[in-house]
Design an enzyme around this catalytic site. Structure first.
Site, mmCIF file in Angstrom:
data_model
loop_
_atom_site.group_PDB
_atom_site.id
_atom_site.type_symbol
_atom_site.label_atom_id
_atom_site.label_comp_id
_atom_site.label_asym_id
_atom_site.label_seq_id
_atom_site.Cartn_x
_atom_site.Cartn_y
_atom_site.Cartn_z
ATOM 1 N N ASP A 203 15.767 59.826 -17.520
ATOM 2 C CA ASP A 203 15.723 58.832 -18.576
ATOM 3 C C ASP A 203 14.256 58.521 -18.794
ATOM 4 O OD1 ASP A 203 17.220 57.371 -20.467
ATOM 5 O OD2 ASP A 203 16.700 55.541 -19.406
ATOM 6 N N GLY B 21 8.980 62.737 -31.099
ATOM 7 C CA GLY B 21 9.037 61.321 -30.749
ATOM 8 C C GLY B 21 7.752 60.598 -31.084
ATOM 9 N N TYR B 22 7.219 59.911 -30.082
ATOM 10 C CA TYR B 22 6.019 59.095 -30.274
ATOM 11 C C TYR B 22 4.726 59.874 -29.998
ATOM 12 C CZ TYR B 22 9.455 55.334 -30.230
ATOM 13 O OH TYR B 22 10.534 54.528 -30.510
#
Length: 170
Positions: free
Chosen positions: A23, A104-105
């Site tokens: 995660d 993503g980022y």
């Protein structure tokens, strides 16, 4: 950690095998660690929409420090044994997206010690310094003794019995 363990336990129960899960998330200091574990779903839509949300949240913030976190969990079936490794990649958030690589980022995350975003640095550097790379290295180091133990047990239990006696139990 909780999400990684939840996923690994579910897969281990479902398959009866050891399971590994991760995660990950981006934690912005000025947002009290948000988006965190909700990084991939903080707002519906695409990666660029989530990146734009992050930049909008930081518009009036002087503290642009952030870090990527990755937690990898390994759960073994029928046992309480588990391995957990959490690692971080510290950095800051750029004023605007830059670069063509990653997801993503990555276009706004500048890792500490660099002046380019992950999306500008490319995969060769990112795979060495990212939160996931560090967590994978950490969990691999934790798994080495487990694999060695299983290998020794397997060899000892599959070798022919010594003369005059039964196999040795380990």
């Amino acid at each position: 950690e909780e999400n990684a363990l939840l996923k690994a336990r579910a897969w281990s129960r479902a398959t009866g095998l050891a399971a590994l899960s991760d995660d990950s998330g981006l934690e912005a200091a000025a947002l009290d660690g948000a988006p965190g574990v909700r990084s991939a779903r903080i707002v519906p839509g695409s990666d660029s929409e989530r990146t734009n949300w992050l930049l909008a949240q930081l518009v009036d913030k002087s503290d642009r420090s952030a870090r990527f976190a990755s937690c990898i969990a390994v759960v073994f079936p029928g046992e309480e044994k588990l391995l957990v490794c959490t690692r971080y990649c510290e950095g800051s958030i750029a004023e605007a997206p830059r670069g063509q690589f990653g997801f993503g980022y990555d276009p706004v995350f500048i890792p500490s010690g660099y002046d380019k975003t992950f999306a500008e640095l490319g995969a060769e550097i990112k795979t060495k310094i990212s939160h996931r790379a560090l967590a994978i290295k950490g969990i691999a180091e934790m798994l080495i003794p487990v694999v060695q133990y299983v290998a020794v047990r397997t060899v000892d239990n599959s070798s022919p019995a010594p003369r005059g006696g039964a196999r040795r139990k380990v």
